[in-house]
Scaffold this active site. Structure first.
Site, mmCIF file in Angstrom:
data_model
loop_
_atom_site.group_PDB
_atom_site.id
_atom_site.type_symbol
_atom_site.label_atom_id
_atom_site.label_comp_id
_atom_site.label_asym_id
_atom_site.label_seq_id
_atom_site.Cartn_x
_atom_site.Cartn_y
_atom_site.Cartn_z
ATOM 1 N N LYS B 89 -10.281 -19.741 -6.410
ATOM 2 C CA LYS B 89 -8.944 -19.317 -6.827
ATOM 3 C C LYS B 89 -7.904 -20.321 -6.341
ATOM 4 O O LYS B 89 -7.009 -20.704 -7.077
ATOM 5 C CB LYS B 89 -8.605 -17.942 -6.230
ATOM 6 N N CYS B 173 -2.905 -0.955 1.321
ATOM 7 C CA CYS B 173 -3.728 -2.111 1.637
ATOM 8 C C CYS B 173 -4.038 -2.217 3.120
ATOM 9 O O CYS B 173 -5.201 -2.344 3.496
ATOM 10 C CB CYS B 173 -2.970 -3.329 1.118
ATOM 11 N N MET B 174 -3.022 -2.131 3.994
ATOM 12 C CA MET B 174 -3.328 -2.293 5.421
ATOM 13 C C MET B 174 -2.560 -1.359 6.333
ATOM 14 O O MET B 174 -2.477 -1.599 7.519
ATOM 15 C CB MET B 174 -3.215 -3.743 5.895
ATOM 16 N N MET B 349 -10.480 -3.854 3.553
ATOM 17 C CA MET B 349 -10.192 -2.598 2.857
ATOM 18 C C MET B 349 -11.200 -1.481 3.137
ATOM 19 O O MET B 349 -10.867 -0.316 3.040
ATOM 20 C CB MET B 349 -10.100 -2.848 1.353
ATOM 21 N N GLY B 386 -5.239 -8.565 2.778
ATOM 22 C CA GLY B 386 -5.544 -8.958 1.406
ATOM 23 C C GLY B 386 -4.427 -9.690 0.717
ATOM 24 O O GLY B 386 -4.633 -10.317 -0.306
ATOM 25 N N GLN B 387 -3.210 -9.615 1.263
ATOM 26 C CA GLN B 387 -2.065 -10.244 0.602
ATOM 27 C C GLN B 387 -1.508 -11.346 1.480
ATOM 28 O O GLN B 387 -1.620 -11.297 2.705
ATOM 29 C CB GLN B 387 -0.977 -9.200 0.329
#
Lengths: 264, 814, 85
Positions: B89, B173-174, B349, B386-387
């Protein structure tokens, strides 16, 4: 009379039982599951098998005892050796511009931009690193297929950087995207200081430590091969680029101040 | 005769093979060697640094720009995070800017039709809706907000409007990672850093698949093996993944089994007397839930009480709860009992999207604390994000409904007062009541006003809730048809969210604007704008400031500071105000720098000190606390709470938890009772559904699915299914099936023995595909403390599509 | 008698290469199939390996062609030999 009725009755029972038996075994037979189907077990091929010296026709269990299961006609005592290409290090190499262009175009078609890790031009299935290395560590050629050599050291998790083709169940899914991204093209050639000088390396050496992966060694790209693959110390003559290699970034080359010469 | 037939068959096969290759292959993205028709030729190429746009790893890339366009990407060799390497990616991140359907003009829905409008009108519409009902406005943001964007939104809402209805997608998410850190250490974010991955002897992945989701970090570990080092990888999960392929041990657990496993390890550490007595005696307390109403704070319990409560979690009992054999629990306990090795745990996650998310996060920290596998390089409980800026923007700037910048809380009067002072706004500006968290915010937005739905204007920036919220039918799709509800979406591409938007604002993306991110290891990163956004797309931060200024013009008192000036006023060297709310003047100065310098003052209370902006310009990110040295240089911190590295640990102490919730410098080892998942498979819905991601696509795929190399590698979402389950239902490879839960349905093609291999009775679906919304099926049940929903387990059935078409009545669902 | 399924890649969309495709179609051993963008599927059914190689090389030389990739190869030399004997 009684006897006759009994006989008819019994035959009926037997008939019903027999039909029931066949219906019974017919019902539970699993349908073909489609998981392990391959073209080789296709009906068409099965018909063809009888005429093919390399195939043994399948027989029913009842016939197994009598069936000949020995070697086929084309069986040979010793295995045929696959034709291997001998690589002559000292063969004369004359790369042509046409070959180079063709190779560059194929190379470019597998990258988003120059410097991007190439995509994997074939589908892969649960592929481990070992599976990739088996063909791509030293490269190989089979017929017209060619597995390129890894240009970098061994790194784990190949698919971290190399995007494969769609997995087999989704190969027919339309994956086209509309984008206006235009990637950096590959350089045509390294720059030479003067005609006859060894060209500089026009790309980063990062991840391209193994020059012969592309430039020779029997697996190189046609038109890009080194004319002198026996010389192994490439950077002895071909200068890399500090800025492309992200080595030392400097706007200007630092120098001592110029000499102060007194003016008249 | 036979031969002719066979040949024609072979020809047909050959044709089919060739045609399928033609069909599956996307178009070339790259024109080749055409230096003469105006395409880039590499001569004017300029390289500049930026963090990658995607996950929380925070790799640095070198962006190659020519003629105002991004044309190439390279891994940044100077970056400590990725050392020159990227993932598939990251290598293609430049392509995300150039999808043909970029949004370039503000669009307003009039009578159901989207029509182009001018920016001025768009800003007017938003400002007036807020002015009309300031407390019915909510702001939904993201862990992809840059730090200055998040800080501006935070100040606008809490400091300006006195409205706390601001929450980020990071809630999904977190949030449980945050509550886990707070409950354990009294302060958020990991103590260790990625250097732990270079030192650990054992790596345990808890419901985590870093080989696909954080590949650069995972190969940092597996590459050590290529160099001849020994690293034992233990994968604890509910399905086999690429991480399992690289692991030495695979422990397959039932959903929620992780809670039992961690309790089982702690039980054995005590039972075998192999826990780290001196570490526990010097640095830890024990804690458990209050009997009546449990809170995040819990209550102190004695070691005796802890032993008593944990006694029942014997390996055999844990096997029963988790499905992991008792021997394997003993094996884990033995490893943790060995103080000569270094153990790093990784999770993301799997443990966060969990109805016991806070509990399992605290328990895994507890396993490391009890065993003393903490604070030495390689000994670390490490939570991944994740971000790209879940840490930087959400957790540090505090863009959550209950939080204020720098680890402060809206509920605390002294914290509010400090923020009012630093922002120079009137006393009492900040509302003491926490706002709506994500699930509640969308409930209140999609509920009709007449039924008490008291949010009527929602502004979404940098995220795609129309695809990522759980139970979409209830939490998002119900918005449709509600006339008085107004959805504003700032986006770069059409998405599942813009589908229902009333106003769409075209946004600048990544290197089309200045920015700062904060990654998983406390590293703050900076980049400069390198190319212009397309058309009229503009910075999200500018949108917030422009709306605030329009409110200022309309006379909203909250938009003035104590001196009567605009709250986002930026002045030049001569003291003249720069009109940054006009986009043509936005880049007359570096607004990011002004906002960041204002934000820095907030960071010292919780010892998350940041350096001046210029330090980040020069570095490839710095890990906080960053402290100025006597010689004027700035030093980052790799290992927090460890005396050898952390400048805030008292002199002579080996460890100090200086934000301890018990105010004694100690961390808390928690006990939580195992509880079963909220929904379990039954006769009607017999499968577990787990959702997640794949290597090639990031989150909702809006960016990565516009890059041909990535789209081609993974063109569609799918359902992974065990071969036996498929056989039992007479389902074939590639066949489309219907996944149905109590909440909704989703149609997907089946992939048997696919990328991941779930056990019997479990299916897995990635959520990246906007045409196949698996979140129609997921459950909105959430953790009681973090309010984070559980996307990893709910009960579904898998129905053949042919069966559904034959009996349409059965498909009617509420 | 090799049978091979090939994918011919052109440097621009296939419909700009009508002449080349007509040339291909005029060769009795070649059948053309689907095309999309720059790619065209063909099947070559030739009597000898040598002829197969000739066709292969010829296709590669065609104007506009930048790559020829193999999708399928039928190996049935063995059978032909047996048939002859």
């Amino acid at each position: 009379m009684n006897k006759r009725i009994t006989t008819i009755f019994l035959s009926l029972v037997i008939a019903v039982a027999a039909i029931g038996y066949f219906v019974g075994i017919g019902d539970g037979v699993p349908l073909p599951d489609g998981f392990h189907d391959s073209p080789l077990v296709d009906h068409e091929l099965k018909h063809a098998a009888s005429g093919d010296a390399k195939l043994i026709e399948a027989v029913s269990y009842a016939e197994i005892a009598d069936a000949e299961m020995g070697p086929t006609e084309s069986w040979q005592l010793t295995a045929k050796t696959l034709p291997t290409q001998t690589y002559d290090l000292f063969a004369e190499i004359k790369p042509s511009e046409e070959e180079k262009l063709a190779s560059s175009q194929t190379r470019s078609s597998r990258r988003a931009y120059n410097g991007a890790p190439p995509i994997i031009p074939h589908a892969i299935e649960n592929t481990t690193d070992a599976a990739c290395y088996s063909c791509h560590s030293n490269g190989m050629k089979m017929g017209s297929l060619k597995a390129s050599v890894m240009s970098h050291q061994f790194l784990a998790n190949c698919t971290q950087c190399h995007a494969p083709m769609a997995p087999p169940p989704f190969q027919n899914v339309d994956a086209r995207v509309s984008t206006t991204f235009v990637g950096l093209p590959a350089p045509k050639a390294g720059k030479r200081a003067f005609p006859g000088a060894p060209p500089t390396i026009p790309h980063s050496q990062w991840m391209r430590e193994n020059c012969l992966a592309c430039h020779g060694g029997g697996n190189g790209w046609a038109g890009m091969e080194s004319t002198h693959p026996w010389r192994s110390n490439c950077t002895q003559c071909h200068a890399p680029s500090a800025s492309l290699d992200q080595a030392i970034v400097s706007e200007t080359i630092p120098m001592l101040p110029p000499l102060e010469v007194a003016k008249e | 005769m036979m031969d002719a037939k066979r040949r024609s068959f072979m020809k047909a096969t050959a044709m089919a093979a060739a045609c399928s290759m033609v069909a599956s292959d996307a178009d070339f993205s790259l024109p080749v060697l055409n230096a003469d028709d105006g395409l880039p030729d590499g001569d004017g190429l300029m390289w500049n640094k930026a963090p990658c746009r995607f996950c929380g790893t925070g790799c640095h890339v070198q962006v190659g720009v020519e003629d105002g366009r991004v044309v190439a990407i390279a891994g940044d060799k100077a970056a400590d995070v990725n050392k020159g390497l990227l993932c598939v990616k990251g290598y293609h991140v430049g392509g995300i800017l150039y999808g043909k359907d970029r949004l370039t003009k503000p669009l307003l829905r009039k009578d159901g039709e989207l029509t182009e409008i001018e920016w001025d009108e768009a800003i007017d519409i938003v400002a007036k809706r807020i002015m009309d009902a300031p407390d019915k406005f909510a702001f939904y943001g993201s862990g992809q907000w840059t730090i200055p964007e998040g800080f501006a939104a935070q100040k606008f809402m809490k400091g300006g409007l006195g409205n706390n209805h601001i929450d980020p997608n990071a809630r999904l998410c977190m949030a449980s990672a945050v509550t886990g850190f707070l409950a354990t250490y009294g302060v958020d974010e990991p103590a260790g850093c990625y250097a732990d991955l270079d030192e650990c002897d054992v790596l345990i992945t808890w419901g985590n698949n870093p080989a696909e989701m954080h590949p650069v970090l995972f190969s940092r570990v597996t590459d050590r093996r290529s160099r001849g080092e020994t690293v034992r990888i233990i994968d604890i999960g509910t399905r086999r993944t690429r991480t399992t392929d690289a692991s030495n041990d695979y422990l397959e657990m039932k959903p929620h089994g992780d809670v039992a496993i961690s309790l089982g390890i702690m039980h054995l550490l005590i039972e075998n007397d192999s826990y780290d007595k001196s570490f526990v005696a010097k640095h830890c307390n024990f804690r458990g839930d209050e009997a009546d109403t449990p809170t995040l704070h819990g209550e102190a319990i004695t070691e005796e009480e802890f032993r008593k409560r944990i006694a029942k979690y014997t390996p055999e009992h844990v096997e029963e709860l988790s499905g992991v054999p008792a021997d394997k629990i003993r094996m884990l306990a033995e490893l943790f009992g060995n103080h000569d090795i270094r153990i790093t745990s990784l999770w993301c996650m799997g443990m966060n999207q969990h109805t016991m998310g806070t509990a399992i996060n605290s328990l895994v920290h507890g396993v490391h604390l009890l065993s003393g596998h903490f604070g030495r390089p390689g000994d670390a409980p490490t939570s991944l994000t994740g971000q790209p800026s879940a840490c930087g923007t959400v957790r540090e700037v505090g863009t959550l409904a209950h939080a204020l910048p720098g680890g402060r809380l809206v509920a605390k009067p002294d914290h509010r007062a400090q923020c009012e002072e630093l922002w120079n706004v009137r006393e009492g500006s900040i509302n003491p009541m926490p706002g709506y968290h994500t699930v509640k915010m969308f409930e209140q937005f999609t509920k009709p006003t007449s039924e008490g739905g008291d949010i009527n204007t929602l502004f979404v920036q940098v995220t795609n809730p129309g695809q990522t919220l759980p139970n979409l039918n209830t939490l998002f799709n119900d918005k449709e048809g509600l006339e008085d509800k107004f959805l504003i979406v700032s986006e770069v591409y059409p998405t599942a969210t813009t589908r229902l938007a009333d106003l769409i604002l075209p946004a600048a993306l990544w290197v089309e604007k200045n920015g700062m991110f904060g990654n998983s290891e406390r590293r703050t990163q900076q980049w400069f704008k390198m190319v212009d956004p397309p058309g009229e797309a503009r910075d999200d931060c500018w949108m917030t400031i422009a709306i605030a200024h329009r409110l200022f013009e309309l006379g909203h008192e909250g938009m003035k500071n104590k001196d009567g000036e605009f709250i986002f006023a930026v002045k030049d060297d001569s003291g003249e105000e720069i009109p940054v709310w006009e986009f043509e003047h936005y880049y007359d100065t570096n607004v990011d720098k002004h906002l960041f310098e204002e934000y820095r003052a907030f960071t010292t209370m919780k010892h998350k000190n940041l350096a001046p902006y210029e330090e980040y310009v020069a570095a490839r990110g710095l890990r906080w606390p960053v402290v100025e040295q006597p010689d004027g240089s700035w030093r980052e911190t790799k290992f927090r709470f460890s005396g050898f590295d952390d400048p805030f640990v008292a002199e002579g102490q080996e460890f100090e938890f200086y934000h301890s919730s018990s105010n004694d410098g100690r961390a808390q080892i928690w006990f939580h009772e195992y509880a079963p998942p909220p929904e379990k498979p039954d006769a009607e819905y017999p499968f577990w559904l787990c959702t997640g991601r794949v290597l090639e696509h990031w989150h909702t795929g809006t960016m990565t699915r516009r890059v041909s190399q990535l789209s081609r590698a993974m063109p569609t979402s799918y359902v992974e299914m065990h071969a036996e389950d498929a056989r039992a239902a007479n389902i074939r490879q590639g066949e489309t099936v219907v996944i149905e839960s109590r909440r909704g349905v989703c149609e997907l093609p089946v992939w048997i023995d696919g990328r991941g291999r779930p056990p019997r009775g479990t299916i897995f679906v990635p959520f990246f595909d906007e045409t196949k919304l698996i979140n129609n099926c997921t459950l909105e049940a959430h953790d009681p403390f973090s309010k984070q929903p559980d996307y990893k387990k709910c009960a579904v059935k898998v129905v053949k599509k042919s069966a559904v078409q034959a009996a349409p009545d059965e498909m009617v669902h509420s | 008698m090799p049978v091979s399924g090939l994918v011919v890649t052109f440097n621009s969309p296939v419909d700009r290469h009508r002449e080349t495709i007509e040339l291909l179609e005029n060769v009795p051993e070649i059948e053309t199939g689907d095309f999309r963008n720059g790619k065209l599927a063909i099947v070559v059914d030739s009597p000898t390996r040598q002829r197969d190689q000739e066709i292969w090389d010829w296709v590669r030389q065609m104007p506009g062609v930048i790559d020829v990739a193999v999708a399928f190869v039928g190996f049935d030399d063995g059978q032909i030999h047996t048939g002859d004997e």
